[in-house]
Design an enzyme around this catalytic site. Structure first.
Site, PDB file in Angstrom:
ATOM      1  N   CYS A   1     -42.828  42.145  37.528  1.00 29.52           N
ATOM      2  CA  CYS A   1     -44.045  42.044  38.335  1.00 29.52           C
ATOM      3  C   CYS A   1     -44.163  40.612  38.874  1.00 29.52           C
ATOM      4  CB  CYS A   1     -45.273  42.468  37.539  1.00 29.52           C
ATOM      5  SG  CYS A   1     -45.233  44.167  36.956  1.00 29.52           S
TER       6      CYS A   1
ATOM      7  N   ASP B   1     -44.822  51.062  45.372  1.00 29.74           N
ATOM      8  CA  ASP B   1     -45.378  49.750  45.032  1.00 29.74           C
ATOM      9  C   ASP B   1     -46.060  49.131  46.244  1.00 29.74           C
ATOM     10  OD1 ASP B   1     -46.017  47.279  44.062  1.00 29.74           O
ATOM     11  OD2 ASP B   1     -44.029  46.830  43.268  1.00 29.74           O
TER      12      ASP B   1
ATOM     13  N   HIS C   1     -45.065  50.300  40.425  1.00 28.13           N
ATOM     14  CA  HIS C   1     -45.167  48.906  40.013  1.00 28.13           C
ATOM     15  C   HIS C   1     -45.418  48.835  38.505  1.00 28.13           C
ATOM     16  CE1 HIS C   1     -45.957  44.645  40.685  1.00 28.13           C
ATOM     17  NE2 HIS C   1     -47.000  44.759  39.883  1.00 28.13           N
TER      18      HIS C   1
END
Length: 251
Positions: free
Chosen positions: A134, A189, A221
């Site tokens: 991330c 995402d 994500h």
């Protein structure tokens, strides 16, 4: 299976003291070093499990609490299973902390992490590898471009905002990178739309960076994080295969 030793360590930076998790094979010998950059949920059992898995594969792994300016981990109180959709206050608490970690601060810290690993008796001499998740994927890319002489390889998984149109976008360091890069993008995402994927690919290609970028179908994500609602077991195992392959080529 290799026995692993894991400990909490403190290391100095220009701005304070970072608490971190260090995992390494329990043989006391130096092993190739991997700097693992956390996701926004921070240093917690899931990340120490990931560090241990890398250590079992023969690496010395440092996982710093990059939010240390706001306290020791856990900086934000988290449930055992993280579902931001059901608990919106989690991101409400995290976002100001994320915004406070500017690229300048993060890269000043990265220098401290790399110096600490250079002096660590269970870390082998020479450049290190990076992996990030991330927001950590963004830090991985920035570190590879900021400290090219110290980084031999860098991976990033379900990274967001890797190639924006802002003047501090991570992809703009591409021209300085000498490491081999691998990115595993999530195709579900919103923080990394197709135009950013293409912009990153173009920047790395034009800079002559050795790299491979893949989009994982059906993955959202955060797909590597087993303690969250975003977890995707198939994509996670694909990430492990790609990461370990990158490390084998590097060391």
């Amino acid at each position: 299976m290799t026995a692993v030793q894991g400990t909490t360590v403190d290391l100095p930076t220009e701005d304070g003291t970072v608490d971190a998790y260090l995992a390494h094979p329990a043989d006391g010998e130096p092993h190739p070093a991997v700097l693992l950059y956390m996701d926004a949920f921070g240093l917690r059992p899931r990340l120490t499990e990931m560090a241990d898995r890398l250590a079992e594969a023969g690496y010395t792994v440092l996982v710093p609490n990059v939010f240390y300016r706001h306290g020791r981990a856990p900086v934000v109180e988290l449930p055992e299973f993280i579902d931001p959709g059901a608990r919106p206050e989690i991101f409400e608490n995290i976002m100001p902390i994320m915004r406070a970690l500017t690229p300048e601060r993060a890269m000043r810290d990265a220098g401290a992490y790399l110096r600490w690993l250079a002096d660590c008796p269970v870390a082998a001499d020479g450049p290190v590898a990076l992996t990030g998740y991330c927001m950590g994927a963004r830090l991985s890319l920035l570190t590879a471009g900021t400290y090219p002489d110290r980084v031999a390889a860098a991976g990033g998984f379900h990274g967001g905002r890797l190639a924006t149109q802002t003047p501090d976008s991570p992809h703009l360091v591409a021209g300085h990178i000498t490491a081999e890069l691998y990115f595993g993008h999530a195709d579900q995402d919103p923080s990394l739309p197709v135009e950013q994927i293409e912009r990153l690919e173009t920047a790395l290609t034009e800079a002559g960076v050795r790299h491979h970028c893949e989009v994982y179908p059906g993955a959202g994500h955060g797909f590597t994080q087993a303690d969250t609602s975003a977890y995707n077991a198939e994509a996670d195992e694909r990430h492990w295969a790609a990461l370990l392959d990158l490390l084998k080529r590097t060391f």
